[in-house]
Design a protein around this motif. Sequence first.
Motif, PDB file in Angstrom:
ATOM      1  N   HIS A   7      -8.879 -26.629   5.264  1.00  0.00           N
ATOM      2  CA  HIS A   7      -7.740 -25.760   5.590  1.00  0.00           C
ATOM      3  C   HIS A   7      -6.485 -26.588   5.818  1.00  0.00           C
TER       4      HIS A   7
ATOM      5  N   GLU B 147      -0.624 -29.209   3.064  1.00  0.00           N
ATOM      6  CA  GLU B 147      -0.893 -27.893   2.487  1.00  0.00           C
ATOM      7  C   GLU B 147       0.384 -27.297   1.892  1.00  0.00           C
TER       8      GLU B 147
ATOM      9  N   GLN C  47      -0.820 -21.694  -0.807  1.00  0.00           N
ATOM     10  CA  GLN C  47      -1.907 -22.671  -0.694  1.00  0.00           C
ATOM     11  C   GLN C  47      -3.052 -22.233  -1.596  1.00  0.00           C
ATOM     12  N   GLN C  48      -2.703 -22.058  -2.860  1.00  0.00           N
ATOM     13  CA  GLN C  48      -3.683 -21.460  -3.762  1.00  0.00           C
ATOM     14  C   GLN C  48      -4.984 -22.246  -3.862  1.00  0.00           C
ATOM     15  N   ASP C  49      -4.880 -23.570  -3.685  1.00  0.00           N
ATOM     16  CA  ASP C  49      -6.078 -24.367  -3.917  1.00  0.00           C
ATOM     17  C   ASP C  49      -7.011 -24.412  -2.723  1.00  0.00           C
ATOM     18  N   VAL C  50      -6.481 -24.058  -1.543  1.00  0.00           N
ATOM     19  CA  VAL C  50      -7.376 -23.899  -0.390  1.00  0.00           C
ATOM     20  C   VAL C  50      -8.296 -22.716  -0.707  1.00  0.00           C
TER      21      VAL C  50
ATOM     22  N   LYS D   1       0.898 -29.723  -4.369  1.00  0.00           N
ATOM     23  CA  LYS D   1       0.628 -28.766  -5.455  1.00  0.00           C
ATOM     24  C   LYS D   1       1.334 -29.207  -6.727  1.00  0.00           C
TER      25      LYS D   1
ATOM     26  N   GLN E 104      -5.835 -29.063   0.404  1.00  0.00           N
ATOM     27  CA  GLN E 104      -4.930 -28.536  -0.629  1.00  0.00           C
ATOM     28  C   GLN E 104      -4.328 -29.681  -1.462  1.00  0.00           C
TER      29      GLN E 104
END
Length: 950
Positions: free
Chosen positions: A869, A667, A759-762, A671, A873
Motif C-alpha cells: 500500500h 505511491e 495508484q492503479q498499480d497498487v 508511475k 506502487q
Amino acid sequence: MTASAPTGANPLQALAGAQQSPWLDFIRRSFVEDGSLAALVHAGDIRGVTSNPAIFQKAIGDGTEYDAQMRALLAKSTPTPGALYERLAITDIQAAAKVLAPVYEQTQGTDGFVSLEVSPYLARDEHGTTQEAARLWADVAAPNLMVKIPATPQSIPAIRQSIAAGINVNVTLIFSLAAYRDVVEAWLTGLEELHAKGGNLSRVASVASFFVSRIDARIDSAIDQRTSAGDAQAAALATLRGKVAIANAKLAYAYWQDIMQSPRWKVLEAAGAQTQRLLWASTGTKDKAYSDVLYVDSLIGPQTVNTLPPATMDAFRDHGTVRETLTAGLDDARHILAETQRLGLDLDSVTDALLDEGVTAFEEAFDTLLASVAAKQAALMGDSLTGLKTSLPADLSAAVTQAQDDWRRNGTIRRLWAKDATVWTGGTEADWLNWLTIVDDRAANLAELEAFQTEVRARGFTQVLLMGMGGSSLGPEVLATTFGKHEGFGHLYILDSTDPQQVAATEKKLDIAHTLFIVASKSGSTLEPSIMLSYFHDLAKRTLGAQAGAHFVAITDPGSSLEKLAQAEGFWKIFHGDPKIGGRYSVLSNFGLVPAAAAGVPLHPFVADALRGVRLCDASVPPAVNRGVQLGLILGTAARLGRDKLTILATPEIADFGAWMEQLVAESTGKNGLGIIPIDNETPGSLRHYGADRLFVYLRLAPEHRHEQDEAIATLREAGQPVLTITLHNRRQIAQEFFHWEMATAVAGAVLGIHPFDQQDVEFSKIETRRLTEAYEKTGSLPPEAPFASFGPLSFFADPANAAATQGADAVAVLKAHFARVQPSDYVALLAYLPRNRDTQEWMQHTRLHLRDGLNCATAAEFGPRFLHSTGQAYKAGPNTGVFLQITADNAQDLPIPGTSLTFGLVESAQARGDFSVLAERERRIIRVHLHGSLKEGLAALATALHDAL
Ligand SMILES: O=C(CO)[C@@H](O)[C@H](O)[C@H](O)[C@H](O)COP(=O)(O)O
Ligand SMILES: O=C[C@H](O)COP(=O)(O)O
C-alpha cells in the motif's frame, strides 16, 4: 517631499483654478504616520492618493516600518502572507483615507480619494476581480476609497458590476483610446444599472487612469532604433519624439468631452451622477532629456486628475506652469497620431503590449512583495515554524531556480490552489485536492473530535488498536511513535499486517475488555483491515458479548461497506473521511485526527501547527519561499536529473515519519516508468557507497541533539551530495511537515508530469491476491508452485525469465547471479513477508546495509503486506531500476479468519505470490527466497549466503 508654505498659491495649489486635482502617486506607513501626508493635504498641494502593487512593494518589501504591526497580527493568528499584506496595506489606506476625509467632505464626495488596487493576479479574471473589489470595499469601509481595477478586456465587466454595486472605481492601466471607450461604456452602463435599482448615483465616483509616459518611452525607443538603423524617414520620425503620449491623452479627453454632451450622460447627470474624471497616470518623466514636468504641464484641463510621483510633485510645485493645455492643439494631436500611423509606428500594438507588460509588471511587483512578506513572516514566527536548509550541487541548484521562476511567472501555485488539473495531466486531479483545505475544515469543526477525546478518556480504555493499511495506518503510526502514551489514555497500537505471528503478538498486548478498536479504511473494502476486523471483533464478542460494538469505531468514507457493517454491528462511532482526499493525503483529516484524539494527543495545538504548515504553503506565497513548493520543485527536478533516490534520514524520536513519507512520495510519483524512490532509514555510510542518484532529506528534532547524525549529514553536504535539512523545534511540528510534504509531493508530481493522486498499480496486487484467495476458498489450496532451486532451509522461486538469469549451484551462486544484475543507479529492495518485530527489523537493516556497502546502491527494507500500500506502487510502475529479493517463511503459527475458510498465513502467502507475479509481469528483476523451518535459522542461513555472495 515637502509641503508648501500656507500662504501664496504654488503651482500645485493653483491647479484648482484649472479644475484639475493633483493626487499623490505614493504611500507608505511612515509618510502617513509622521504627518507628511496630512501636511500636503492641509496645504492644498494634494487632494488624493493612489497606490499600486509596485508602490506597496517598495513600502512594505524593504525595511522594518511594518514589523510592529506584523508582530501584533501574528501574535493573534497565523494568516496567509497574502492576508497579512492586505491587512498592512488596508491599514495604510484607511489612515490615508482619514487624512483625506476633510477634502472628501468639503467637495461633497467628489474629491479626496485614496486608491487600493485589486490583486494583480486577478487582472484577467472577471469574477475574481468583481468579488475582490466588493471585499476590499467592505473591508476598508471608507466612503473615499477607490478600488482600482485594470482595464483588461476580462475586467471590463467587473468594472460595470462594481459601479452598479455603488463602489467607487479607479480604472487603471488604460493605454489606448479603444480601451478607454470600453471603460466609459462599462462606467455608464454600471451607473444606469444602479439608477434602475434606485441607487444613489451622487456618491459613486470614478476615475479612468490613462497612462502617459510609458507610451512615449516605447514609441521613442522604436524611433531611436529606426533612426540608428538609417531609416529614410528619420527626420519625420524625430518630430514625434516625446509627443505621441500627450496627443493620445488629448484625444481621450476630447472623447470624454463628447460623452459629456451625450443625451445618455445627461440623463445620468440629471439623476445626480458624478462624471468619471480622466486621471493622468504614469506622469513621471522617463527620458531625462525632457522637462521633468512635461506630463503635468501638458495635460491640464477641467475635471481631470493628475497623479504625481513624489519627485514630479516637488518639481511641479517648484517650476510647473498652470495653463489649460489639454484642450489646446487638438488638431496637432490628431496630426501627430496620423503621422504615427503613416510612419508605421504601430500605436495599437504598442498599447496592447503596454497593457500586457503593465499587468505583468504589477504581478512581478506583487510576487516580490509577497515573497518579502512571507520571508518576514517566517522570520518573525521563528521557531514556531520548522526550518529548511538546502545544500544543492550547482547543476541541481540552477535547475531548481529555473523551475521556481517558471512556477512564479506562470502563477502555477495559484492554479494548484484553484484546483486546476492542468497543473498535472489535466485528468481527474481536481477530484483529489481537498487535502488543501481539510485542515481549515477540521479546525472549524474540532468540537466533535474534542468531545470524542473526552469520552474516550472517561471510558478508561487501556489500549487503542488501530487496524488499517497504508494511508489509513501510516499517519496514525507516526502519531503513536512520535507522541507516545498520554496520561489518562490508552497506548495506541497499529496493526497493518496479515502475518499471523504479528497479529498474535498484537493480540497479546491487548486487554480486550479495555481496548478501543479503530478500523480505518477509506474504501471500506480493503482486504487486510476487513480480516483484522473480523478477527478482533470476533474476539471482542467472545469477551464482551453484546457490548462488543461499543468498543469499535470506524473511520471510512461515506456509504462504504464498512460503514454499513459498523451500523449493523452497533459500533460506538463512525467518523467519515473526505472522498476527495486519497488515503496517503488523509493524515490531517479524520484518518489521522480520530486516532490522535483516541490516543490523547492535544488536538488544538496539533491542528494549529498543521495550519502553520498550510499558511506558509498558501497560494499567495511565491515558489522560492513557499516551503512545500520549494521542496517539491527540488524533489521533482532532482528526479528529472537522475537523483531519484530520496534518502530519508531522521533523528530517532521522529524516525517513523519516513515510513509515512515513503508511501506519499512513492505511491504518488511512481508511475509511467517515472517516479521518486524513497529510501527510508538507511543509516549513513561511507561516501563511496553513494552515487549521483541520491537526494538526502534529514529530518532533525532539534531537542534530540544528535551530533553524530548532524556530523554524518555535514560530511555528505561537504562531499557535494544534495542535502535538505529540516529542523523541527518540537515534536508537534510533525503536523507542519505532514502538510509540507503533501504539497511537495503534489508539486513533484507536476514537475514529473504525472497524476499524483491515483495508484492503479497498487490495485493490481490487490486483484491478484483476491484471485488467489478466491481460488483457495473454492479448491482448498493455492495453485501449486515449485522452486527453481533449493538448498537446505532456502528455496528459490521465480518466473522463468528471472529463474533463468539466476541459476547457480548453491544459494550463494543464485544470490550472486541475482545481484550481479545491479547496475549503477539501481536500487535493491528486500521485500519481507515476515512478522515485523525488533529481531526481523534488525536483520533487515543489517542486511540492507550489507547490500548497500557491497553493491554501492540504494537499498530499501520493506515488510509485506504493508509496503504493497506504499512503495509497492513505485516498485511496479516506477522506473525499472529495482532489484528485488522477496523473502517468505513458514509460519510457526497460523490464525483462522472467522467466517471464512482462510487463515492469516494463507492470505499472507497469497499476497506475496500476487505481488511477485505482478512484479515479474512488469519484467522486474526479482527472485523469492522461502525460509523453511525455524525463522531464526532461515534468516541466519540467508544472511550467510548473502555475505558470501557479495
Ligand atoms: O493609481 C495609479 C493610476 O490610477 C497609479 O498608481 C499608476 O499605477 C502609476 O501612475 C503608474 O503605475 C506609474 O507608472 P510609471 O511611472 O511606472 O510608468
Ligand atoms: O493507502 C491506502 C490503502 O491502500 C488502504 O486503503 P483504504 O483506506 O481504502 O483501506
